[in-house]
Scaffold this motif. Structure first.
Motif, mmCIF file in Angstrom:
data_model
loop_
_atom_site.group_PDB
_atom_site.id
_atom_site.type_symbol
_atom_site.label_atom_id
_atom_site.label_comp_id
_atom_site.label_asym_id
_atom_site.label_seq_id
_atom_site.Cartn_x
_atom_site.Cartn_y
_atom_site.Cartn_z
ATOM 1 N N CYS A 184 6.889 -4.466 7.889
ATOM 2 C CA CYS A 184 5.468 -4.180 6.710
ATOM 3 C C CYS A 184 4.017 -4.608 7.338
ATOM 4 O O CYS A 184 4.215 -5.470 8.315
ATOM 5 C CB CYS A 184 5.978 -4.968 5.875
ATOM 6 S SG CYS A 184 4.088 -4.778 4.396
ATOM 7 N N PRO A 185 3.210 -3.230 7.638
ATOM 8 C CA PRO A 185 2.402 -4.262 7.931
ATOM 9 C C PRO A 185 1.472 -4.846 7.446
ATOM 10 O O PRO A 185 -0.091 -4.765 7.585
ATOM 11 C CB PRO A 185 1.600 -2.305 8.010
ATOM 12 C CG PRO A 185 2.323 -1.736 6.728
ATOM 13 C CD PRO A 185 3.758 -1.864 7.117
ATOM 14 N N ARG A 186 1.488 -4.804 5.724
ATOM 15 C CA ARG A 186 0.942 -5.586 4.943
ATOM 16 C C ARG A 186 1.457 -7.165 4.093
ATOM 17 O O ARG A 186 0.860 -8.060 4.306
ATOM 18 C CB ARG A 186 0.233 -5.204 3.340
ATOM 19 C CG ARG A 186 0.016 -4.277 3.591
ATOM 20 C CD ARG A 186 -1.736 -4.562 3.427
ATOM 21 N NE ARG A 186 -2.422 -3.519 3.625
ATOM 22 C CZ ARG A 186 -3.804 -3.047 2.360
ATOM 23 N NH1 ARG A 186 -3.127 -3.254 1.469
ATOM 24 N NH2 ARG A 186 -3.726 -1.868 2.687
ATOM 25 N N ALA A 193 10.967 1.478 3.116
ATOM 26 C CA ALA A 193 12.233 2.066 2.929
ATOM 27 C C ALA A 193 13.003 3.228 3.508
ATOM 28 O O ALA A 193 14.282 3.211 4.007
ATOM 29 C CB ALA A 193 10.966 3.047 1.982
ATOM 30 N N MET A 196 7.013 -0.412 -6.946
ATOM 31 C CA MET A 196 5.357 0.465 -7.588
ATOM 32 C C MET A 196 6.098 0.121 -8.797
ATOM 33 O O MET A 196 5.095 0.850 -9.847
ATOM 34 C CB MET A 196 5.473 2.361 -7.327
ATOM 35 C CG MET A 196 4.623 2.862 -7.374
ATOM 36 S SD MET A 196 3.051 2.482 -6.253
ATOM 37 C CE MET A 196 1.907 3.004 -8.104
ATOM 38 N N GLN A 218 9.515 0.171 -1.435
ATOM 39 C CA GLN A 218 8.705 0.425 -2.073
ATOM 40 C C GLN A 218 8.574 0.823 -2.688
ATOM 41 O O GLN A 218 7.320 1.105 -4.459
ATOM 42 C CB GLN A 218 8.418 1.786 -1.045
ATOM 43 C CG GLN A 218 6.913 2.326 -1.058
ATOM 44 C CD GLN A 218 7.923 3.819 -0.438
ATOM 45 O OE1 GLN A 218 8.523 4.618 -0.252
ATOM 46 N NE2 GLN A 218 6.507 4.735 -1.194
ATOM 47 N N LYS A 219 9.963 1.558 -3.844
ATOM 48 C CA LYS A 219 9.792 1.658 -4.428
ATOM 49 C C LYS A 219 10.043 1.049 -5.415
ATOM 50 O O LYS A 219 9.488 0.762 -7.770
ATOM 51 C CB LYS A 219 10.811 2.977 -5.075
ATOM 52 C CG LYS A 219 11.135 3.563 -5.642
ATOM 53 C CD LYS A 219 12.368 5.009 -6.046
ATOM 54 C CE LYS A 219 12.467 6.089 -6.682
ATOM 55 N NZ LYS A 219 13.478 7.232 -6.266
ATOM 56 N N MET A 221 1.039 -1.457 0.232
ATOM 57 C CA MET A 221 -0.038 -0.249 -0.159
ATOM 58 C C MET A 221 0.816 0.798 0.140
ATOM 59 O O MET A 221 0.607 2.299 0.045
ATOM 60 C CB MET A 221 -1.085 0.160 1.226
ATOM 61 C CG MET A 221 -0.518 -0.383 2.648
ATOM 62 S SD MET A 221 -1.667 0.413 3.880
ATOM 63 C CE MET A 221 -0.980 -0.465 5.253
ATOM 64 N N GLN A 222 2.199 1.121 -0.654
ATOM 65 C CA GLN A 222 3.466 2.326 -0.452
ATOM 66 C C GLN A 222 2.627 2.998 0.860
ATOM 67 O O GLN A 222 3.025 4.601 0.640
ATOM 68 C CB GLN A 222 2.180 3.400 -1.848
ATOM 69 C CG GLN A 222 2.722 2.971 -2.945
ATOM 70 C CD GLN A 222 3.838 2.057 -3.665
ATOM 71 O OE1 GLN A 222 4.741 2.773 -3.658
ATOM 72 N NE2 GLN A 222 4.495 1.434 -3.900
ATOM 73 N N CYS A 223 2.955 2.375 2.258
ATOM 74 C CA CYS A 223 3.677 3.643 3.293
ATOM 75 C C CYS A 223 4.844 3.866 3.232
ATOM 76 O O CYS A 223 4.992 4.994 4.272
ATOM 77 C CB CYS A 223 2.722 2.533 4.369
ATOM 78 S SG CYS A 223 4.306 1.001 4.747
ATOM 79 N N GLY A 224 6.104 2.776 2.775
ATOM 80 C CA GLY A 224 6.693 3.570 3.463
ATOM 81 C C GLY A 224 7.882 3.619 4.439
ATOM 82 O O GLY A 224 9.145 3.391 4.765
ATOM 83 N N VAL A 225 7.712 2.409 4.641
ATOM 84 C CA VAL A 225 8.256 1.711 6.215
ATOM 85 C C VAL A 225 9.068 1.162 6.070
ATOM 86 O O VAL A 225 10.263 0.906 6.445
ATOM 87 C CB VAL A 225 7.199 1.342 7.004
ATOM 88 C CG1 VAL A 225 7.305 0.552 8.369
ATOM 89 C CG2 VAL A 225 6.508 1.939 8.697
#
Ligand SMILES: Cc1cc2nc3c(=O)[nH]c(=O)nc-3n(C[C@H](O)[C@H](O)[C@H](O)COP(=O)(O)OP(=O)(O)OC[C@H]3O[C@@H](n4cnc5c(N)ncnc54)[C@H](O)[C@@H]3O)c2cc1C
Ligand code: SF4
Ligand code: SF4
Lengths: 205, 429
Positions: free
Chosen positions: A85-87, A38, A56, A52-53, A32-36
């Motif tokens: 990672c939250p996912r 990274a 995407m 993350q990048k 979900m592109q949260c950035g954690v």
């Protein structure tokens, strides 16, 4: 669905290609592109593309840029990103999966030190079915030439002697080293595994 | 006592927050008998502890007062505080419910004069202030408490303090011998309005709540902003009592996270947007700065206006990023590490106070509910299989006050239908 020998069919849909060919690739779309990840990577400032990048870019169809990136090769498997990672994406596994896929396609960056070492390790291991640590170390030291190798060897002399004393390093390994009994059987297994994997990915070995 | 009044035409409402009060009142104002049980010594629930309400930024006391007035004026609602449901048996239209009433040690004679509190020495962490200050062990839960009656904390029972309190009370309201009671009642329908609790922020290890003093929760921040709260409305940071000027709000702290709560808690984006306005208000010279770190801002439907107004506020900035970790500096300041996903910029940002917008989990999670109750994957109550028990408000879903009261009204209507059906079958029989 994936069918053999038609990788080109997926090239305009890179996400599908990754899902079909990369370890844990089916989880990429869960990001979900949260950035954690990274922000959690201890080496993050040293490479261009954070997980993350990369994820995407996969969804944006940037095949060339992803597969030639050195990001996946910089992952040290610290598992910080996976823990946070939250996912619950298995990020580390995906990064290694991508590295492996890029390597097999011959797109991975040339001269990338981690890639070179990984190749050396694999060749060392598959030769006898056992890792020959002495040969691996020497191979690594001398990869940039005789002079550099000798210099490195001298630098590491203390460690080497310590290992010898503790019986953790056997100098006789230089003569070939210990190996599996059924070496031919082992080679057949590795070849078969590669054949199956390549068939699944639609590659020719 | 209650046993003889309650019948299978009575509606039981469990939980006396805004949802429970609403459900009880809606049913009672339609002529039904209602028993409203609350486990704490006062009605009001979590909303009583908020400083202001979004979206209108009014004070919760206002809505609370209206509801309390309706309750006082309605003889069909019977309120039992310090009471919990122990067991539910039976089925729709005919439940037997066991209630356990904890001793308050203060009876109806109490005039809320406060003499007992003056006499007592012992202090306890003030539950209303989330322990940010202490209160005497004989206390009135808060200014708007209902009933307006003091409570003796169980820790002083059997000590000299309890004797002192008893001696100080001129109206003979203190009863140290008061014992726990168990009461069985008969009811036709049950509404579970047990509300929510904040997710335990200590479990979010990289954010350091519990280790770093100046990392606090959004609930604690509500109390800091309240002029009636522990700091008199000044945004004083816990480590050194300095006024915080550069405040970070971290969204989804524990929510939308497979390692913590799976669901979006839905109100925390709005709560942080609201709290930036507390910062603005506390620093009239414009020196207060708020930074919201977010994955995406979820200001649903008409709240979008509120969001847009906050976006225009020059004291508020937004960083699209889930913060990776927090480190503590020597001066008690905090350094937030992460990557701004708009442009992939790595940051190490200094703040003097960090507010975690913690997620909401159902209060009922972890307590044993009747077997027939169906909950969702996060533990929110959907209702019972026999359709005689219903979830309402934040017990049913993470809802703001407006939506919680809508949900409570819907639950009241369903409960009324159950009572009507019960009555109809009994008359026919
Ligand atoms: C930081 C923050 C800020 C917020 N700000 C706003 C805002 O500005 N505007 C807004 O609209 N909403 C806001 N909310 C949301 C708001 O708090 C909820 O919508 C509201 O509390 C829901 O009310 P409720 O009655 O359903 O639950 P609660 O307020 O939790 O009430 C439940 C009651 O049930 C009692 N209870 C629990 N278990 C039992 C049991 N087993 N037996 C008996 N009684 C029990 C509890 O003691 C409590 O009194 C905010 C939330 C947070 C986290
Ligand atoms: S932490 Fe997980 S969800 Fe967040 S950007 Fe990385 S892979 Fe995506
Ligand atoms: S409401 Fe906002 S802060 Fe709360 S969980 Fe949902 S997205 Fe996160």
């Amino acid at each position: 669905m994936t069918t053999a020998n038609q990788p080109a069919a997926y090239r305009n849909d890179f996400l599908k290609e990754v899902e079909a060919n990369v370890e844990e690739g089916h989880m990429v779309k869960m990001c979900m592109q949260c950035g954690v990840c990274a922000g959690s990577c201890p080496l993050g400032s040293h490479w261009e593309h954070s997980p993350q990048k990369i994820f995407m870019m996969i969804r944006a169809g940037k095949r060339e840029e992803v597969l030639t990136s050195d990001a996946m090769w910089m992952c040290t498997s610290c598992y910080n990103c996976i823990a946070r990672c939250p996912r619950k994406l298995p990020i580390t596994h995906i990064m290694h999966g991508l590295a492996n896929y890029a390597h097999r396609l011959g797109l991975a960056p040339k001269g990338q030190p981690t890639r070179d070492f990984a190749v050396m390790f694999w060749n060392n291991l598959t030769k006898t079915g056992r890792v020959n640590e002495l040969k691996l170390t020497l191979g690594h030291y001398f990869k940039d030439g005789i002079g550099a190798g000798i210099k490195k060897g001298l630098e590491m002399k203390g460690v080497g002697l310590g290992l010898l004393k503790a019986k953790r390093l056997n100098p006789m390994e230089i003569l070939g080293g210990h190996k599996l009994q059924d070496l031919a059987g082992f080679h057949a297994i590795v070849a078969k595994a590669r054949e199956i994997e390549d068939r699944r990915r639609g590659l020719s070995s | 006592m209650t046993g003889n009044i309650a019948t299978n035409r009575t509606v039981l409402v469990v939980g006396g927050g805004i949802s429970g009060m609403t459900a009880a009142l809606e049913a009672a104002e339609c002529g039904k008998e209602v028993i409203l049980v609350e486990k704490l010594p006062t009605l009001g629930g979590r909303t009583a502890r908020l400083y202001r309400y979004f979206p209108k930024m009014c004070h919760p006391t206002c809505g609370l007062e209206i509801n309390l007035r309706r309750i006082k004026g309605n003889r069909k609602v019977q309120v039992l505080t310090m009471t919990e449901v122990v067991a539910v048996q039976g089925r729709r239209g005919d439940y037997r419910v066991s209630l356990r009433i904890a001793p308050r040690h203060v009876n109806e004679n109490c005039t809320a004069c406060g003499d007992c509190a003056k006499a007592v020495d012992a202090e306890i962490p003030d539950p209303f202030e989330y322990g940010l200050k202490t209160t005497k062990a004989a206390y009135l839960p808060h200014a708007m408490a209902y009933p307006q009656r003091y409570v003796l904390d169980p820790s002083i029972i059997g000590t000299a303090d309890a004797e002192k309190a008893q001696a100080a009370c001129k109206v003979g309201a203190i009863d140290v011998a008061m014992a726990e009671e168990t009461v069985d009642i008969n009811v036709g329908a049950v509404i579970w309005a047990t509300g929510w609790k904040p997710y335990d922020a200590e479990k979010i290890q990289p954010y350091g709540y519990g280790r770093f003093k100046n990392v606090i929760t959004s609930l604690e921040f509500e109390r800091l902003a309240d002029p009636a709260g522990p700091t008199g409305g000044k945004l004083l940071r816990p480590s050194d009592g300095k006024e915080a000027r550069n405040i970070a709000f971290i969204q989804c702290a524990g929510s939308r996270d497979e390692n913590h709560l799976r669901h979006c808690s839905r109100i925390c984006c709005m709560a942080s947007l609201k709290q930036t306005q507390y910062v603005r208000e506390a620093c009239p010279d414009g020196s207060g700065k708020s930074t919201i770190y977010y994955i995406d801002i979820r200001a649903i439907d008409r709240f979008e206006d509120f969001y847009q107004n906050v976006q225009k506020d020059p004291s508020v900035s937004f960083v699209k990023s889930k913060v990776a970790r927090i480190a503590e500096g020597e001066d008690g300041n905090l350094v937030l590490h992460g990557v701004n996903t708009e442009g992939y910029h790595r940051y190490a940002a200094d703040h003097d106070l960090v507010v975690l917008a913690v997620g909401m989990e159902p209060e009922a999670k972890g307590i044993r509910l009747p077997e027939d109750i169906v909950t969702d994957s996060s533990g929110f109550i959907e209702g019972s299989k026999d359709e005689g028990m219903f979830g309402a408000g934040a017990a049913a879903s993470p809802l703001d006050v407006n939506r919680a009261t809508q949900s409570a009204t819907a639950a009241a209507l369903r409960a009324i239908q159950v009572i009507h059906k019960t009555a109809a079958t009994e008359t026919a029989a």
